[in-house]
Design an enzyme around this catalytic site. Structure first.
Site, mmCIF file in Angstrom:
data_model
loop_
_atom_site.group_PDB
_atom_site.id
_atom_site.type_symbol
_atom_site.label_atom_id
_atom_site.label_comp_id
_atom_site.label_asym_id
_atom_site.label_seq_id
_atom_site.Cartn_x
_atom_site.Cartn_y
_atom_site.Cartn_z
ATOM 1 N N HIS A 135 30.973 54.468 35.824
ATOM 2 C CA HIS A 135 29.513 54.554 35.666
ATOM 3 C C HIS A 135 28.910 53.161 35.791
ATOM 4 C CE1 HIS A 135 30.328 58.559 33.934
ATOM 5 N NE2 HIS A 135 29.087 58.833 34.253
ATOM 6 N N LYS A 139 25.579 51.726 31.105
ATOM 7 C CA LYS A 139 25.887 52.929 30.301
ATOM 8 C C LYS A 139 26.402 52.519 28.922
ATOM 9 C CE LYS A 139 28.383 57.335 30.342
ATOM 10 N NZ LYS A 139 27.266 58.111 29.797
#
Ligand SMILES: NC(=O)c1ccc[n+]([C@@H]2O[C@H](COP(=O)([O-])OP(=O)(O)OC[C@H]3O[C@@H](n4cnc5c(N)ncnc54)[C@H](OP(=O)(O)O)[C@@H]3O)[C@@H](O)[C@H]2O)c1
Length: 226
Positions: A135, A139
């Site tokens: 990600h 995040k």
């Protein structure tokens, strides 16, 4: 519907766009409008049919408590709070509201869960397995809720707990890989989100589905009926 969206970040902004495009009246609260959930009063919530949350693991539990206690149906996309699931389920049932959550609101990922469930049979036939998730660098939680959901699905299907390795880099929207390895061959399964639109559309359609319902729902159990 009158939809109140909590969070004006990467996903919340797109949820607002999709909800407006589907003909809903949309209001959005960002962090500055709603410190510690303080904007979620009975009078503020009266005008909303449903609340959709895409905020942070730190903020979401206060939002859930406030919305459920004020009997407001809620769709939660925020991840990183699932150790509180049993308590939240009880709260929802006690207050007789409608609540729907998902580690991942994209139909593609929910299909991918089914593929992973089937592939888990390999773990009973000399395969070892690993989960990788990637990600964007901002995040906040790791492992991702999607990777944790996949780990749980595979555990239930095969009795094996797979290790999750998380990478945080650049602006990756969300990539999940399941690798199954045997002395004879290797199976790679990969879901790679191209944009956040799939999450936003799933969350808005989930809110439409939840209208007038009571109960505690996981998107992976209801997405086929949307
Ligand atoms: N289930 C799914 O399909 C799915 C898909 C994508 C993301 N997610 C999850 O959704 C969450 C948000 O992701 P994202 O990528 O959109 O993150 P993001 O861009 O960082 O957005 C989060 C937003 O929440 C706001 N916020 C924090 N506290 C708040 C409060 N009390 N009231 C209202 N807004 C508040 C933040 O505002 P400030 O910027 O002002 O602090 C920020 O704009 C994460 O947990 C992520 O894992 C789930």
């Amino acid at each position: 519907m009158n939809v109140l969206i909590l969070g004006r970040g990467k996903t919340g902004s797109l949820v607002a766009e999709v909800a407006r495009a589907r003909g809903h009246e949309v209001a959005v609260l960002c962090a500055a409008d709603n410190p510690n959930g303080s904007a979620l009063t009975a009078s503020r919530l009266t005008s909303s049919d449903v609340v959709i949350d895409f905020t942070t693991p730190h903020a979401v539990l206060g939002h859930i408590d406030a919305c459920v206690k004020h009997k407001k149906n809620m769709v939660v996309g925020t991840t990183g709070w699932y150790n509180e699931l049993p308590r939240v389920k009880q709260l929802v049932e006690n207050n007789k509201t409608g609540f729907l959550y998902a580690a991942n609101f994209s139909v593609g990922v929910n299909l991918f869960f089914d593929v992973a469930r089937t592939a888990a049979a390999a773990l009973q036939h000399q395969y070892s397995g690993q989960i990788f998730e990637r990600h964007h660098a901002q995040k906040k939680d790791a492992p991702s809720g999607t990777a944790a959901a996949m780990q749980k699905i595979i555990q239930a299907a095969s009795g094996t707990d797979l290790e999750i390795t998380s990478f945080r880099e650049g602006d990756v929207v969300g990539m999940h890989e399941l690798i199954l390895d045997s002395p004879a061959d290797r199976i790679y399964l990969c879901h790679d989100a191209k944009s956040r639109r799939g999450f936003a559309e799933g969350a808005v359609r989930a809110a439409e589905w939840l209208a007038g319902k009571q109960g505690f729902f996981d998107f992976k159990d209801v997405w086929r009926g949307l």
